[in-house]
Design an enzyme around this catalytic site. Structure first.
Site, short mmCIF file in Angstrom:
data_model
loop_
_atom_site.label_atom_id
_atom_site.label_comp_id
_atom_site.label_asym_id
_atom_site.label_seq_id
_atom_site.Cartn_x
_atom_site.Cartn_y
_atom_site.Cartn_z
N GLU A 34 9.66 0.36 10.78
CA GLU A 34 10.72 1.34 10.67
C GLU A 34 10.05 2.68 10.91
O GLU A 34 9.28 3.15 10.07
CB GLU A 34 11.37 1.22 9.29
CG GLU A 34 12.79 1.72 9.28
CD GLU A 34 12.85 3.17 8.91
OE1 GLU A 34 12.83 3.49 7.72
OE2 GLU A 34 12.89 4.01 9.85
N CYS A 76 13.37 9.95 8.12
CA CYS A 76 13.20 9.36 9.45
C CYS A 76 14.47 9.47 10.28
O CYS A 76 14.41 9.63 11.50
CB CYS A 76 12.77 7.91 9.33
SG CYS A 76 13.71 7.00 8.11
N GLY A 81 6.90 4.37 8.73
CA GLY A 81 6.06 5.56 8.95
C GLY A 81 6.22 6.04 10.37
O GLY A 81 7.26 5.83 10.99
N SER A 82 5.18 6.65 10.89
CA SER A 82 5.29 7.24 12.23
C SER A 82 5.19 6.17 13.31
O SER A 82 4.59 5.10 13.12
CB SER A 82 4.17 8.26 12.45
OG SER A 82 2.94 7.57 12.57
N THR A 83 5.78 6.50 14.45
CA THR A 83 5.72 5.57 15.59
C THR A 83 4.28 5.35 16.02
O THR A 83 3.90 4.23 16.36
CB THR A 83 6.58 6.12 16.74
OG1 THR A 83 7.94 6.16 16.30
CG2 THR A 83 6.50 5.22 17.97
N LYS A 87 0.86 -1.17 0.00
CA LYS A 87 0.00 0.00 0.00
C LYS A 87 0.90 1.22 0.00
O LYS A 87 1.65 1.45 0.95
CB LYS A 87 -0.93 0.05 1.23
CG LYS A 87 -1.89 1.26 1.14
CD LYS A 87 -2.55 1.63 2.46
CE LYS A 87 -1.75 2.63 3.26
NZ LYS A 87 -1.64 3.95 2.59
N VAL A 104 1.54 5.26 14.24
CA VAL A 104 0.88 4.28 13.37
C VAL A 104 1.52 2.92 13.53
O VAL A 104 0.85 1.88 13.44
CB VAL A 104 0.89 4.73 11.90
CG1 VAL A 104 0.27 3.67 11.00
CG2 VAL A 104 0.13 6.05 11.75
N GLY A 105 2.84 2.89 13.78
CA GLY A 105 3.52 1.62 14.03
C GLY A 105 2.84 0.85 15.15
O GLY A 105 2.66 -0.37 15.09
N GLU A 142 9.30 14.31 16.94
CA GLU A 142 9.77 14.34 15.56
C GLU A 142 8.97 15.38 14.77
O GLU A 142 7.75 15.29 14.69
CB GLU A 142 9.57 12.96 14.92
CG GLU A 142 10.25 12.82 13.56
CD GLU A 142 10.06 11.44 12.95
OE1 GLU A 142 8.97 10.86 13.15
OE2 GLU A 142 10.98 10.95 12.29
#
Lengths: 492, 497
Positions: A262, A297, A239-241, A186, A243-244, A394
């Site tokens: 990541e 990142c 992506g962002s932490t 995606k 969303v991780g 961030e």
């Protein structure tokens, strides 16, 4: 309905853009459409198809069928041949792919041509060379022949961000394909176009249908469906932490699919007073934060300068930061393009306001550039303290915070005062310092006397909340492998 | 002084031009050694003459390789080296038919075999090793806190290679591919019996874009050209495939000169064991190929077949049937499987072993004579009632010549198989997992095939035990033959951080 559209860029380059979902080697309609915007102008480029539940199912089924229909047991030489062929086609269409990347993402065309698109080809070639080099072990055991086999996992999902669309695509698909997995990727709804153009090359190269599937959609809809799908055996997310965490949760709540992440970073860039060449340190430090408009990142977003050279560093860094051209990404002189979207623009400007209100000094920049597109001046904050938001969170924009430090213990403590651990850098002419500080820093990549040197053959990934798993190099294969031990009784 | 390019016409009517000079520093240059006639073993006629290298030519090649290594090749990025090797493979693919035709013409192997096996496998070998070029990893090794240690796997520099005539291109590929991928420059001496195909390869290496001096290809006699190369002090390693006798000489040369590293792939007298529970139809077909492939001119030929006495009659019936299906003929005929032996000398040697076998009391079951009246063709030859102590069971014949013995127990078969100074390969035919594993564990050989024979992959290693040599070709194992390990150990002073 047409799933292609013609577009001419502002530098006169004619493009034919694919706008469908790429499933089973075909472009199809989705459940809805999403407009993608040119961040240099704020104008809509076109609308692309987005995948809902039906299309995610189609993509996963296609990948599943392709996996069990021959890809899992395919001849490694054939996989290598296809991947090398795909890389050759990327080289052939370099110009076009770079133009689409710049159009959709806003990065300078020179960057797209020198880093992003070549990086895609290099990843494919590197991992093409791995396909026939997968080795298990034979382990001496009494009365048994014991050995391990390194097998693929199955259908691997990948959710990639918008900051390096093609490069991030290659980091996910190359090792997965090398290990004979099939993939459903995606892309970010902010930058769907270059991957869809790449999809045409997948067909031209001769990949069997269903091996590579590329869809787009919103993270909370399409991404969530993919992360929860019971026939997806693994998900890789960049992506962002925040969303991780959701991805990990989704896997936990469904089929415990393997997860690699990541995520974000707030990487410390440490300049010691025995730095060999201050101008070089300044050059790398500037690249470290302002490359890709700070949308990296592993950006060196906290710079720590040892007391003795602090003033000199600030003077040189400020001058260099101010000197770069921020603007039209098709212009060769431009070194910084726009932020990706209005939302990101607002977010970065918000952090700049926060920095000021927290009491930091805005030494340079802090303003929008121009009145069209999402351009922000290279921005410097000094007089920062460790707990300020602009030091902990961030920002993902061209905003750096610079601090002073006394000695090595002092700076390492400050460097570690973060939830992140993606990267770090050390500038020094002392060998001892270079090695011992690198050894001590809690980060997945440590650069010495350089920054942002990333290549397909060295691993990349985070400590702490910057993620888990490594991408690039042979280490990446571990993410796409599961190990079986076989023990044959021959004398027990 | 003759020109480099020489026109020839193939038996299938196609016209080609072959290179005849030495390939040094990306140029075809005249040699100062004697002109050597290369013979078409199917017709016994001279194809053309090629230049050979004398000591000054060998020196020139080694110096070119050495200069290139130090000034250029060492500094080329690994991924770029891999790309060049892949490009070379692409060009070999493009000119596959010509390369195959040259091997068939010069060596006598069937054109279809040269094309579908020799050249195809060679191309695969280059592609395999291209993928290793940017994946040569050292290690960091933890010792004590104030020390930092790591290893580098470095190229050797100039690699000398001497290859035989039985698989002219493939033997070259097995040396070149890992040598180039690990960053070495190469001086290769081809066999004076089969120089033509590798001179075409040389031209392709230049076309691919290798810097001058990376690839150097010369030919000449072993006792002269080969000897100069083996003794050269700027050559860091010799990779040799050929007879055990010559292997010894190369080892002596290394000892006398600069203790250059060695890799020797020598002879064999490999045993194929057919057990009572073997699938006999499969075993017969595989065993037949195991000895008669390449006209028996394979170091790993399964030239002793040990059959369990209870299945001997049935096995022989099937084995002879498979042998009868072998079509001998002109290498360029579509249905030819077996062409001529490489030379008159080899032809005489093999027929002499027929005499020896008979004198020793073995039974000449089939064959044993020349086939046709032109060319060095020998009928597939089978001896039975062989005792393992016979010369025909101990010495390498290197022709379409097999010795068959029977056994009663598996232990006996293993003992017979291991009763050899060689240890290159072996085979076992059985339907029992236990037997397969036990026998393959016990056989003292570098490759053991189970229920098949003579199957190669680029990714699995090949090389012998005992006097079949040392060092591995193919697979990841080959990389260590072409690299040397350096450990770097930093002492970190004044620690107390």
């Amino acid at each position: 309905m047409s799933l292609t559209t013609e577009f001419t860029t502002t530098d006169g380059y004619k493009l034919t853009l694919n706008t469908g979902l790429f499933i089973n080697n075909e472009f199809i309609e989705g459940s809805s459409t999403i407009e993608t915007v040119n961040p240099s102008t704020g104008q809509v480029i076109t609308a692309v198809q987005a995948a809902g539940e039906k299309e995610v199912d189609l993509a996963v089924e296609a990948a599943h069928k392709a996996y069990y229909g021959g890809w899992k047991t395919s001849n490694p030489r054939e996989r290598a041949r296809l991947m090398n062929k795909l890389a050759d086609l990327v080289d052939r269409d370099m110009d076009e792919l770079a133009h689409i990347e710049t159009l959709d993402n806003g990065k300078p065309l020179t960057d797209a041509k020198s880093f992003d698109v070549p990086g895609l080809a290099a990843q494919l070639r590197y991992f093409a060379g791995c396909t026939d080099k997968v080795h298990g072990k034979v382990i001496e055991t009494q009365g048994k022949l014991s050995y391990t086999i390194h097998e693929p996992i199955g259908v691997c999902g990948g959710i990639i961000p918008w900051n390096f669309p093609l490069a991030m695509l290659s980091w996910k698909i190359a090792p997965a394909l090398a290990m004979s997995n099939t993939v459903v990727i995606k892309t970010s709804e902010l930058t769907p176009l270059s991957a869809l153009r790449f999809a045409s090359l997948v067909v031209e190269a001769g990949f069997p249908p269903g091996v590579i599937n590329i869809i787009t959609g919103y993270g909370h809809i399409t991404g969530d469906l993919l992360a929860r799908h019971n026939r997806v055996s693994k998900i890789a997310f960049t992506g962002s932490t925040a969303v991780g965490r959701l991805i990990m949760k989704a896997a936990a709540e469904t089929n415990l699919k393997k997860v690699t992440l990541e995520l974000g970073g707030k990487s410390p860039n440490i300049i010691f007073d025995d730095v060999e060449n201050l101008d070089e340190a300044v050059f790398w430090s500037r690249l470290g934060i302002y490359m890709n408009a700070g949308q990296v990142c592993c950006a060196g977003s906290r710079i720590y300068v040892q007391e003795g050279i602090y003033d000199q560093f600030i003077e040189k860094f400020k001058a260099l930061a101010a000197s770069g051209t921020v603007g039209n990404p098709y212009d060769e002189k431009t070194i910084q393009g726009p932020q990706i979207s209005e939302r990101q623009f607002d977010r970065v400007m918000g952090y700049i306001e926060t920095g000021k209100s927290e009491g930091a000094t805005c030494l340079l920049g802090g303003n929008r550039v121009g009145d069209a597109g999402y351009f922000i001046e290279p921005t410097i904050f000094t007089d920062v303290t460790p707990k300020m938001k602009i030091m902990q969170e961030e920002i993902f924009g061209p905003v750096v915070a610079i601090s002073k430090f006394k000695d090595v213990d002092d700076v390492i403590e400050m460097a570690h005062d973060t939830d992140y651990g993606l990267a770090a850098a050390v500038f020094t002419s002392s060998l001892k310092r270079a090695i011992t500080v690198s050894n001590r820093l809690e980060a997945g990549t440590v650069w010495v006397n350089c920054y942002n040197q990333i290549s397909e053959n060295t691993p990349f990934g985070g400590y702490k909340q910057s993620g888990n798993g490594r991408e690039n190099s042979v280490y990446a294969l571990d993410n796409y492998t599961q190990i079986k031990a076989v023990k044959i009784n021959i004398g027990l | 002084m003759s020109a480099d390019l020489h026109p020839i016409t193939l038996p299938n009517g196609k016209k080609l031009e072959v290179h005849t000079h030495l390939f040094i520093n990306n140029e075809f240059v005249p040699g100062h050694g004697p002109l050597i006639e290369t013979i078409n073993p199917a017709t016994e006629e001279v194809i053309c003459s090629v230049h050979s290298a004398d000591e000054s030519d060998v020196n020139a090649a080694v110096e070119a390789a050495n200069k290139c290594f130090n000034d250029v090749w060492r500094k080329v990025a690994p991924a770029e080296k891999g790309r060049l090797v892949n490009k070379l493979a692409d060009l070999m693919e493009r000119d596959k038919e010509e390369l195959a035709a040259l091997d068939a013409l010069d060596n006598g192997k069937a054109y279809t075999v040269a094309r579908d096996i020799d050249i195809t496998e060679s191309i695969g070998c280059f592609r395999y090793f291209a993928g290793w070029a940017d994946k040569i990893h050292g290690k960091t090794i933890d010792t004590v806190a104030d020390r930092w240690c790591y290893t580098r796997h470095e190229a050797l520099g100039v690699v000398g290679a001497v290859i035989p005539w039985n698989y002219p291109i493939m033997m070259a590929a097995w040396k070149f591919a890992p040598a180039l991928a690990t960053g070495n420059c190469v001086v290769m001496k081809t066999s004076e019996l089969t120089p033509l195909s590798m001179l075409k390869f040389a031209a392709l290496s230049k076309e691919a874009g290798f810097p001058a001096g990376v690839v150097n290809i010369i030919t000449g006699y072993g006792q002269t050209t080969g000897n100069f190369l083996a003794n050269h002090k700027m050559v860091s390693k010799m990779a040799f495939t050929g007879s055990t006798g010559t292997g010894r000489k190369i080892m002596e040369s290394s000892s006398a000169s600069n203790l250059k590293k060695l890799q020797l792939e020598l002879g064999g007298k490999s045993a194929q064991i057919v057990c009572a529970d073997a699938d006999l139809e499969n075993a017969a077909v595989m065993a037949c190929g195991g000895i008669f492939n390449n006209h028996g001119q394979s170091c790993n030929a399964g030239s002793r077949i040990l059959v369990h006495s209870s299945v001997f009659d049935k096995f022989m019936e099937l084995f002879v049937k498979a042998t009868d299906d072998i079509v001998l003929g002109c290498p360029f005929a579509e249905d030819t499987f077996q062409g001529p032996q490489i030379s008159k000398a080899q032809f005489d040697k093999i027929l002499n072993y027929v005499k020896i076998g008979q004198e020793e009391g073995a039974t000449l079951y089939k064959g044993g004579k020349r086939w046709g009246d032109k060319g060095y063709f020998i009928e597939p030859t089978i001896f039975t009632n062989c005792k393992n102590s016979m010369r025909i069971m101990q010495e390498e014949v290197f022709g379409p010549f097999v010795g068959i013995a029977t056994f009663e127990t598996i232990d006996e078969a293993i003992a017979i198989a291991n009763d050899s100074t060689y240890g290159l390969a072996g085979g076992v035919y059985t339907s029992s997992v236990d037997t397969a594993i036990r026998v393959s564990n016990e056989i003292k050989a570098g490759t053991v095939w189970v229920n098949t024979y003579d199957i190669f992959d680029q990714s699995t290693p090949f090389g012998g035990y005992k006097q079949s040599g040392f060092g591995k070709e193919l697979g990841k194992y080959a990389l260590q033959e072409y690299t040397q390990v350096k450990v770097v150990k930093f002492q970190l002073l004044n620690t107390g951080l």
